[in-house]
Every structure is written in structure tokens, then in C-alpha cells.
Design an enzyme around this catalytic site. Sequence first.
Site, PDB file in Angstrom:
ATOM      1  N   GLY A  95      -4.961  16.702 -77.404  1.00 34.75           N
ATOM      2  CA  GLY A  95      -4.959  15.248 -77.442  1.00 34.75           C
ATOM      3  C   GLY A  95      -3.688  14.674 -78.042  1.00 34.75           C
TER       4      GLY A  95
ATOM      5  N   HIS B 248       0.300  11.730 -66.199  1.00 32.62           N
ATOM      6  CA  HIS B 248       0.805  11.178 -67.464  1.00 32.62           C
ATOM      7  C   HIS B 248       1.515   9.844 -67.232  1.00 32.62           C
ATOM      8  CE1 HIS B 248      -0.057  14.070 -70.607  1.00 32.62           C
ATOM      9  NE2 HIS B 248       0.208  15.051 -69.769  1.00 32.62           N
ATOM     10  N   ARG B 249       2.278   9.738 -66.165  1.00 31.83           N
ATOM     11  CA  ARG B 249       2.996   8.495 -65.867  1.00 31.83           C
ATOM     12  C   ARG B 249       2.005   7.353 -65.619  1.00 31.83           C
ATOM     13  NH1 ARG B 249       8.531   7.486 -63.164  1.00 31.83           N
ATOM     14  NH2 ARG B 249       8.848   9.607 -63.848  1.00 31.83           N
TER      15      ARG B 249
END
Length: 172
Positions: free
Chosen positions: A7, A49-50
Site C-alpha cells: 500500500g 497507476h496513472r
Amino acid sequence: MGGTRSGKSRQALLEGEAVLARVGPDARGLFVATARALDAEMAERIARHRAERGPAWETLEEPLDLAGALADADGRYGVILVDCLTLWLANRLARDPAGAAAAVDELAGAAARLATPAVFVSNEVGWGLVPPDPASRRFRDMAGRLHQALAAVCPRVILVVAGRRLDLPAGP
């Protein structure tokens, strides 16, 4: 920092967004990505992620010259988020194994000179078994050196485990 899937990237994004909120409503952040999309699975990770980042983030893909990217970005953004240092280190070791220690020192120096707040993400790889081959042991050892060098110049170090953060006390 933290282990795989701990995380840490999510925590880093929350930290970066908190900095941007303090800077102001029009503040922009720079996300420096060190990963390279060398296969379909990594390309999918990068895209995911983007998509998690909002429109306040500009992305710069820089797998090798992280110190230069930090110097160029300093003062132009509300926050700089680098994800991930261990991927950067792997890239540097693959390109120039003999120059990796100097690159770590250069990065720590660049981080120490930043006027812009920065958040660095890295994998803790030193808690497992001793790797069986010299290249893997060198990577593990250099990652430990990298983490110590950055922790020495960063005001805070956060360890993320199972999605939970632990603020580490300052060193001596």
C-alpha cells in the site's frame, strides 16, 4: 517504503495530495515514474497507476537520471512524487553496475537540495532470505544503502505494512 503490495504507492499519493491541498487549489504535482513498460503486464500496471492519479498530476517517465529530474523540477511544482526508487536502482545497476554507488550519493544530494516537498516510494527488500546469487545480493545491499542515504536527508520516513502506515522516528 514497504514490501510488495503493502500500500506504499497509495500512501505516497495521499501524502502528495495532502501537500498539494496545503499549497492551494491550483497546485500541480509531478509524478516521476521510474518503471519501464518492457512487457504487457508492466504496461498495464503503469496505466493503472496513472489512472489512479487525478488531473493535478503531471507524469515524467525517468528510469535513469533521477537526480537530474529532481533538479529540473524543483520550484516548478507543489510536490514531487517519485515511484519507485528500487526500480530506479535496478535500472541503474543494469546500465552501470560500477556507477550505482555514485548515483545513490548523487540522488541523496539532489534530494537534500530540494526546495519543493518530495515523496519517495521504495520497496524494502532486505527482510527476506539472503539471495543465492551475487547480482541479487548486490541489489539488496545497494537498496539498503539507498534507503539509508535518503532517510538521512528526508525529514520523515514512513513504513507501510498491510496498508497501514508507521511513522519511523528520526535517526541520530
